[in-house]
Design a protein around this motif. Sequence first.
Motif, PDB file in Angstrom:
ATOM      1  N   HIS A  68       0.842  -1.180   0.000  1.00 25.83           N
ATOM      2  CA  HIS A  68       0.000   0.000   0.000  1.00 25.83           C
ATOM      3  C   HIS A  68       0.885   1.240   0.000  1.00 25.83           C
ATOM      4  N   ILE A  69       0.391   2.304  -0.581  1.00 28.12           N
ATOM      5  CA  ILE A  69       1.170   3.543  -0.643  1.00 28.12           C
ATOM      6  C   ILE A  69       1.552   4.048   0.752  1.00 28.12           C
ATOM      7  N   ASP A  70       0.731   3.711   1.751  1.00 26.58           N
ATOM      8  CA  ASP A  70       1.041   4.128   3.117  1.00 26.58           C
ATOM      9  C   ASP A  70       2.320   3.501   3.634  1.00 26.58           C
ATOM     10  N   GLN A  71       2.790   2.411   3.006  1.00 23.09           N
ATOM     11  CA  GLN A  71       3.994   1.748   3.468  1.00 23.09           C
ATOM     12  C   GLN A  71       5.240   2.398   2.864  1.00 23.09           C
ATOM     13  N   CYS A  72       5.059   3.391   2.054  1.00 29.30           N
ATOM     14  CA  CYS A  72       6.173   4.062   1.392  1.00 29.30           C
ATOM     15  C   CYS A  72       6.542   5.340   2.139  1.00 29.30           C
ATOM     16  N   GLU A  73       7.681   5.881   1.824  1.00 30.02           N
ATOM     17  CA  GLU A  73       8.160   7.092   2.491  1.00 30.02           C
ATOM     18  C   GLU A  73       7.461   8.352   2.007  1.00 30.02           C
ATOM     19  N   GLY A  74       6.690   8.248   0.941  1.00 32.87           N
ATOM     20  CA  GLY A  74       6.084   9.438   0.353  1.00 32.87           C
ATOM     21  C   GLY A  74       5.173  10.207   1.279  1.00 32.87           C
ATOM     22  N   LEU A  75       4.338   9.508   2.042  1.00 31.70           N
ATOM     23  CA  LEU A  75       3.400  10.189   2.931  1.00 31.70           C
ATOM     24  C   LEU A  75       4.134  11.042   3.960  1.00 31.70           C
ATOM     25  N   LYS A  76       5.169  10.464   4.544  1.00 30.93           N
ATOM     26  CA  LYS A  76       5.982  11.184   5.535  1.00 30.93           C
ATOM     27  C   LYS A  76       6.651  12.402   4.878  1.00 30.93           C
ATOM     28  N   ALA A  77       7.178  12.214   3.670  1.00 28.99           N
ATOM     29  CA  ALA A  77       7.880  13.299   2.968  1.00 28.99           C
ATOM     30  C   ALA A  77       6.945  14.464   2.652  1.00 28.99           C
ATOM     31  N   ILE A  78       5.706  14.179   2.300  1.00 29.73           N
ATOM     32  CA  ILE A  78       4.747  15.239   1.972  1.00 29.73           C
ATOM     33  C   ILE A  78       4.507  16.147   3.182  1.00 29.73           C
ATOM     34  N   PHE A  79       4.286  15.540   4.344  1.00 27.28           N
ATOM     35  CA  PHE A  79       4.020  16.344   5.537  1.00 27.28           C
ATOM     36  C   PHE A  79       5.259  17.131   5.962  1.00 27.28           C
ATOM     37  N   GLU A  80       6.430  16.527   5.888  1.00 26.71           N
ATOM     38  CA  GLU A  80       7.648  17.250   6.267  1.00 26.71           C
ATOM     39  C   GLU A  80       7.888  18.426   5.331  1.00 26.71           C
ATOM     40  N   GLU A  81       7.678  18.231   4.024  1.00 30.68           N
ATOM     41  CA  GLU A  81       7.906  19.319   3.068  1.00 30.68           C
ATOM     42  C   GLU A  81       6.948  20.473   3.333  1.00 30.68           C
ATOM     43  N   ALA A  82       5.702  20.171   3.625  1.00 34.49           N
ATOM     44  CA  ALA A  82       4.743  21.236   3.923  1.00 34.49           C
ATOM     45  C   ALA A  82       5.191  22.027   5.154  1.00 34.49           C
ATOM     46  N   ARG A  83       5.726  21.331   6.143  1.00 32.34           N
ATOM     47  CA  ARG A  83       6.200  22.016   7.352  1.00 32.34           C
ATOM     48  C   ARG A  83       7.421  22.890   7.049  1.00 32.34           C
ATOM     49  N   ARG A  84       8.315  22.419   6.184  1.00 32.87           N
ATOM     50  CA  ARG A  84       9.508  23.219   5.841  1.00 32.87           C
ATOM     51  C   ARG A  84       9.118  24.505   5.125  1.00 32.87           C
ATOM     52  N   GLN A  85       7.999  24.513   4.425  1.00 29.96           N
ATOM     53  CA  GLN A  85       7.599  25.669   3.619  1.00 29.96           C
ATOM     54  C   GLN A  85       6.773  26.703   4.380  1.00 29.96           C
ATOM     55  N   ARG A  86       6.625  26.514   5.683  1.00 34.67           N
ATOM     56  CA  ARG A  86       5.897  27.504   6.465  1.00 34.67           C
ATOM     57  C   ARG A  86       6.646  28.833   6.420  1.00 34.67           C
ATOM     58  N   PRO A  87       6.075  29.978   6.267  1.00 32.34           N
ATOM     59  CA  PRO A  87       4.664  30.317   6.308  1.00 32.34           C
ATOM     60  C   PRO A  87       3.963  30.288   4.955  1.00 32.34           C
ATOM     61  N   VAL A  88       4.688  29.998   3.873  1.00 37.85           N
ATOM     62  CA  VAL A  88       4.057  29.956   2.553  1.00 37.85           C
ATOM     63  C   VAL A  88       2.985  28.870   2.505  1.00 37.85           C
ATOM     64  N   CYS A  89       3.303  27.706   3.033  1.00 34.55           N
ATOM     65  CA  CYS A  89       2.333  26.613   3.133  1.00 34.55           C
ATOM     66  C   CYS A  89       1.928  26.510   4.602  1.00 34.55           C
ATOM     67  N   SER A  90       0.657  26.707   4.878  1.00 37.22           N
ATOM     68  CA  SER A  90       0.244  26.720   6.277  1.00 37.22           C
ATOM     69  C   SER A  90      -0.193  25.358   6.789  1.00 37.22           C
ATOM     70  N   MET A  91      -0.488  24.417   5.886  1.00 29.67           N
ATOM     71  CA  MET A  91      -0.869  23.091   6.361  1.00 29.67           C
ATOM     72  C   MET A  91      -0.860  22.084   5.213  1.00 29.67           C
ATOM     73  N   ALA A  92      -0.862  20.816   5.587  1.00 27.04           N
ATOM     74  CA  ALA A  92      -1.039  19.720   4.639  1.00 27.04           C
ATOM     75  C   ALA A  92      -2.112  18.830   5.227  1.00 27.04           C
ATOM     76  N   LEU A  93      -2.986  18.341   4.394  1.00 24.05           N
ATOM     77  CA  LEU A  93      -4.076  17.502   4.865  1.00 24.05           C
ATOM     78  C   LEU A  93      -4.007  16.132   4.226  1.00 24.05           C
ATOM     79  N   ASN A  94      -4.257  15.121   5.012  1.00 24.97           N
ATOM     80  CA  ASN A  94      -4.517  13.807   4.457  1.00 24.97           C
ATOM     81  C   ASN A  94      -6.024  13.763   4.319  1.00 24.97           C
ATOM     82  N   TRP A  95      -6.508  13.924   3.098  1.00 28.25           N
ATOM     83  CA  TRP A  95      -7.926  14.145   2.859  1.00 28.25           C
ATOM     84  C   TRP A  95      -8.798  13.005   3.378  1.00 28.25           C
TER      85      TRP A  95
END
Length: 186
Positions: free
Chosen positions: A45-72
């Motif tokens: 499953h895609i959840d077993q890959c590093e991608g999910l973790k990377a998406i949230f970390e990248e959104a956090r690095r881009q603060r204040p331009v990106c204020s949040m990331a959602l797992n819909w």
Amino acid sequence: QQEGGKVRKGEKAQMVVFWKFIEQEDEETHEKKQVPFLRYYNVFHIDQCEGLKAIFEEARRQRPVCSMALNWCINEPWINIAGPTVMSYPCRPKKGYYAMKEALRDVMPSARIPTFTWHGGDLFNAELWMLNDSPKEAYDTVEVFLEVAGKCHHVLTWDAGVLPAMENKRGHMIQWVLPEVTEQTD
């Protein structure tokens, strides 16, 4: 894998069964009849890959331009293996839940890595960050190791210093030529 994704070491595949009735013609009588057709696949499953973790970390690095990331889609309303959710029916955490939880710790080191696919001779590069989403200042020292073909290499120690509350800090850029690795066969 075609898109460059990697399954985390130690993850196990899940068997998924596909079945349906297909029309088949009898070779002798030429009579058409419905017969069951079954096929199974071992999948990750895609959840077993590093991608999910990377998406949230990248959104956090881009603060204040990106204020949040959602797992819909957090959870499934019924039993389902194929969805991109982090909770299984009825409200049991999947592996992706723990990856997401890890990526959303208040204070954590993070690495911006441009790709997950590397080869011997490539110049590996990663930009180090300290992320602080807590209401308090934080302090940390980061030890960076790179594992190549089962061998662990110490790359650097970074004293990130004091991070003010709710601030991120960009650190070192790591660049390291990856050694050529010959695969061993048994």
